[in-house]
Design a protein around this motif. Structure first.
Motif, PDB file in Angstrom:
ATOM      1  N   UNK A  43      -3.871  -7.420 -18.311  1.00 16.19           N
ATOM      2  CA  UNK A  43      -2.540  -7.967 -18.044  1.00 16.19           C
ATOM      3  C   UNK A  43      -1.515  -6.840 -17.906  1.00 16.19           C
ATOM      4  N   UNK A  44      -0.716  -6.891 -16.843  1.00 11.43           N
ATOM      5  CA  UNK A  44       0.291  -5.850 -16.598  1.00 11.43           C
ATOM      6  C   UNK A  44       1.320  -5.795 -17.723  1.00 11.43           C
ATOM      7  N   UNK A  45       1.466  -6.892 -18.459  1.00 11.65           N
ATOM      8  CA  UNK A  45       2.440  -6.900 -19.554  1.00 11.65           C
ATOM      9  C   UNK A  45       2.121  -5.835 -20.601  1.00 11.65           C
ATOM     10  N   UNK A  46       0.849  -5.516 -20.761  1.00 15.94           N
ATOM     11  CA  UNK A  46       0.489  -4.431 -21.683  1.00 15.94           C
ATOM     12  C   UNK A  46       1.030  -3.098 -21.163  1.00 15.94           C
ATOM     13  N   UNK A  47       0.989  -2.877 -19.848  1.00 18.91           N
ATOM     14  CA  UNK A  47       1.514  -1.629 -19.274  1.00 18.91           C
ATOM     15  C   UNK A  47       2.999  -1.498 -19.557  1.00 18.91           C
ATOM     16  N   UNK A  48       3.701  -2.601 -19.412  1.00 22.83           N
ATOM     17  CA  UNK A  48       5.148  -2.577 -19.572  1.00 22.83           C
ATOM     18  C   UNK A  48       5.550  -2.236 -20.999  1.00 22.83           C
ATOM     19  N   UNK A  49       4.692  -2.558 -21.951  1.00 22.27           N
ATOM     20  CA  UNK A  49       5.058  -2.399 -23.358  1.00 22.27           C
ATOM     21  C   UNK A  49       4.527  -1.134 -23.995  1.00 22.27           C
ATOM     22  N   UNK A  50       3.622  -0.418 -23.296  1.00 24.68           N
ATOM     23  CA  UNK A  50       2.947   0.684 -23.952  1.00 24.68           C
ATOM     24  C   UNK A  50       3.902   1.812 -24.340  1.00 24.68           C
ATOM     25  N   UNK A  51       4.969   2.007 -23.588  1.00 20.63           N
ATOM     26  CA  UNK A  51       5.922   3.069 -23.905  1.00 20.63           C
ATOM     27  C   UNK A  51       7.094   2.590 -24.758  1.00 20.63           C
ATOM     28  N   UNK A  52       7.136   1.282 -25.015  1.00 23.38           N
ATOM     29  CA  UNK A  52       8.261   0.734 -25.785  1.00 23.38           C
ATOM     30  C   UNK A  52       8.165   1.159 -27.244  1.00 23.38           C
ATOM     31  N   UNK A  53       9.294   1.179 -27.911  1.00 16.73           N
ATOM     32  CA  UNK A  53       9.338   1.542 -29.320  1.00 16.73           C
ATOM     33  C   UNK A  53      10.675   1.176 -29.919  1.00 16.73           C
ATOM     34  N   UNK A  54      10.804   1.265 -31.231  1.00 18.14           N
ATOM     35  CA  UNK A  54      12.061   0.894 -31.886  1.00 18.14           C
ATOM     36  C   UNK A  54      13.226   1.745 -31.393  1.00 18.14           C
ATOM     37  N   UNK A  55      14.354   1.108 -31.214  1.00 16.65           N
ATOM     38  CA  UNK A  55      15.577   1.800 -30.833  1.00 16.65           C
ATOM     39  C   UNK A  55      16.325   2.230 -32.097  1.00 16.65           C
ATOM     40  N   UNK A  56      16.749   3.462 -32.149  1.00 15.43           N
ATOM     41  CA  UNK A  56      17.521   3.927 -33.298  1.00 15.43           C
ATOM     42  C   UNK A  56      18.783   3.073 -33.441  1.00 15.43           C
ATOM     43  N   UNK A  57      19.129   2.748 -34.690  1.00 18.28           N
ATOM     44  CA  UNK A  57      20.281   1.878 -34.901  1.00 18.28           C
ATOM     45  C   UNK A  57      21.548   2.441 -34.264  1.00 18.28           C
ATOM     46  N   UNK A  58      21.720   3.752 -34.305  1.00 18.80           N
ATOM     47  CA  UNK A  58      22.931   4.349 -33.752  1.00 18.80           C
ATOM     48  C   UNK A  58      23.041   4.125 -32.245  1.00 18.80           C
ATOM     49  N   UNK A  59      21.897   3.880 -31.588  1.00 15.32           N
ATOM     50  CA  UNK A  59      21.900   3.656 -30.142  1.00 15.32           C
ATOM     51  C   UNK A  59      21.844   2.181 -29.766  1.00 15.32           C
ATOM     52  N   UNK A  60      21.722   1.317 -30.761  1.00 16.59           N
ATOM     53  CA  UNK A  60      21.569  -0.110 -30.490  1.00 16.59           C
ATOM     54  C   UNK A  60      22.922  -0.727 -30.130  1.00 16.59           C
ATOM     55  N   UNK A 118      -3.396  -2.541 -16.051  1.00 14.89           N
ATOM     56  CA  UNK A 118      -3.286  -3.607 -15.062  1.00 14.89           C
ATOM     57  C   UNK A 118      -2.563  -3.190 -13.792  1.00 14.89           C
ATOM     58  N   UNK A 119      -1.448  -2.476 -13.921  1.00 17.65           N
ATOM     59  CA  UNK A 119      -0.669  -2.085 -12.744  1.00 17.65           C
ATOM     60  C   UNK A 119      -1.484  -1.185 -11.815  1.00 17.65           C
ATOM     61  N   UNK A 120      -2.211  -0.237 -12.386  1.00 11.98           N
ATOM     62  CA  UNK A 120      -3.031   0.648 -11.555  1.00 11.98           C
ATOM     63  C   UNK A 120      -4.153  -0.118 -10.864  1.00 11.98           C
ATOM     64  N   UNK A 121      -4.741  -1.091 -11.560  1.00 11.47           N
ATOM     65  CA  UNK A 121      -5.807  -1.900 -10.957  1.00 11.47           C
ATOM     66  C   UNK A 121      -5.273  -2.682  -9.760  1.00 11.47           C
ATOM     67  N   UNK A 122      -4.064  -3.220  -9.906  1.00  8.30           N
ATOM     68  CA  UNK A 122      -3.448  -3.975  -8.808  1.00  8.30           C
ATOM     69  C   UNK A 122      -3.138  -3.049  -7.639  1.00  8.30           C
ATOM     70  N   UNK A 123      -2.584  -1.877  -7.929  1.00 11.17           N
ATOM     71  CA  UNK A 123      -2.234  -0.933  -6.860  1.00 11.17           C
ATOM     72  C   UNK A 123      -3.468  -0.475  -6.088  1.00 11.17           C
TER      73      UNK A 123
END
Length: 428
Positions: A210-227, A413-418
């Motif tokens: 699922x491409x949704x896994x690709x979209x989330x792999x680089x995600x991470x918590x945002x520092x409170x000061x930047x929220x 997923x994204x690479x497989x589709x491409x």
């Protein structure tokens, strides 16, 4: 299904569209992009590839595909990306700005998906003249598919999902959809693949990550000061997000919110409707539950304990997860199939869902077996799980690390589709 029967069926379909168009113009949500939906304001530029992403969620998947896409030609690869909704169009506009500004060899043009009247679609496909079309998730439009087939456009359906209910609807005219169907389908699970195979023939169906896994792999918590929400949610607040709640579960969610505030009076709840136009329904639900509530758009300072914030502004769910101590993800307390519960995980919050999550079965049962996500049997069980988390919240960094490992093992997923898109373009 014979050509004559298909043509007569589509003629009736086209007549229905012509009759419906005057009424559709009265729909407030369809007024956005009306000239593009009807082609009355002109046509987009010709493109090698047409990507259709129904709404906001699919538009983010299209963005991932665009980031992984490479031109198989010496010339610039021209891509038309379309969507049915304002939220999707805004997302695709941002994606186009990023790709056009940073990536060489690809030019992206966003557009609203035209109404599926066969004459409108024929004009659109004939003018755009794509070599291939990519449909994300499950966008099976007869007028579009007929025009693609008539003009020799190879169609790939990727990140495909199909419910039993949807399959039943398509099976009323199986021969029509099999004749017009995509040349290849890439489903996100074996179960979805079997359903697509029933409709289109198993020989057309592959299974992909699922491409949704690709979209989330680089995600991470945002520092409170930047929220961007840090001034609304105090640092020591017991903030709980109810994400993507659906109107059909408003009674259960109302009871959950009332009980949570009763047991934990210091709690502030951020209630995010799945569909923004249902905000009035949630206002009535909170009133019926005797809850104190406010609209996010009316807030100018910190939320008060015991308050339910009904979120009536777009694009703030992920930052809210970044400040939450606990999260319930909706669409899961009644049989609606659930909503995406990976998002809070990438923000370091362990999600709690109800018993209904079949739309996200592709995530895998391992996520519950490992304790990364929690599943309640009913509203009361969900309440108890949320209370347990509030009383002994796991470390955000620990949750994030485990979530990233889980997601990283399932990306690609994204690479497989491409790869398949390149194959389609090269074989024209």
């Amino acid at each position: 299904m014979g050509k004559r029967l298909i043509d007569s069926t589509l003629a009736v379909y086209g007549a229905a569209w012509k009759a419906a168009l005057p009424l559709l113009k009265l729909n407030r949500r369809l007024r956005d992009g009306w000239d593009q939906r009807t082609l009355s304001g002109g046509l987009p530029a010709p493109a090698h590839l047409w990507i259709q992403a129904a709404s906001g969620g699919e538009a983010y998947l299209a963005w991932e595909v665009l980031k992984a896409l490479k031109s198989p030609f010496k010339e610039t690869l021209r891509v038309l990306v379309t969507t049915n909704t304002l939220q999707g169009f805004e997302t695709l506009t941002r994606a186009a700005a990023e790709i056009n500004g940073e990536k060489r060899g690809i030019a992206v043009q966003p557009w609203y998906f035209p109404f599926d009247a066969p004459d409108i679609m024929d004009s659109m496909v004939r003018h755009v003249s794509p070599q291939a079309a990519l449909i994300l998730e499950t966008e099976i439009w007869p007028g579009f598919l007929k025009a693609c087939k008539q003009h020799g456009v190879r169609v790939l359906l990727a990140n495909g999902r199909m419910t039993t209910k949807s399959l039943g609807g398509y099976m009323t005219w199986p021969a029509l959809f099999r004749d017009l169907g995509p040349e290849r389908i890439m489903a996100v699970s074996e179960t979805d693949g079997r359903r697509f195979g029933t409709l289109f023939g198993r020989e057309r169906v592959w299974v992909m990550p699922n491409i949704k896994f690709d979209r989330m792999v680089e995600a991470g918590p945002m520092a409170r000061k930047n929220n961007p929400l840090k001034n609304l949610i105090p640092a020591k607040s017991s903030f709980v997000v109810f994400g993507s709640v659906r109107k059909q579960e408003n009674i259960q969610v109302r009871k959950l919110a009332a009980a949570l505030v009763r047991y934990k009076p210091e709690t502030t709840i951020g209630l995010f409707p799945r569909h923004m136009h249902h905000v009035p329904i949630w206002e009535k639900a909170m009133n019926a539950g005797g809850l104190t509530w406010t609209l996010r758009s009316n807030m100018t300072g910190p939320a008060q304990p015991g308050t339910v914030i009904i979120w009536d502004t777009f694009g703030e769910l992920v930052p809210a997860y970044g400040l939450a101590k606990a999260a319930f993800v909706g669409g899961s307390l009644v049989p609606l199939g659930g909503q995406n519960f990976l998002e809070p995980l990438t923000c370091g919050v362990k999600p709690v869902i109800g018993p209904h999550w079949k739309n996200f079965a592709w995530v895998g049962n391992e996520i519950f077996d490992s304790g990364l996500a929690l599943k309640g049997d009913d509203t009361e069980h969900v309440l108890n799980l949320l209370i347990n988390i509030l009383e002994d919240a796991p470390r955000r960094t620990e949750i994030t690390q485990k979530a990233k490992a889980y997601i990283r093992d399932r990306k690609g997923g994204a690479k497989a589709v491409c790869k398949q898109v390149a194959d389609f373009l090269n074989k024209v």
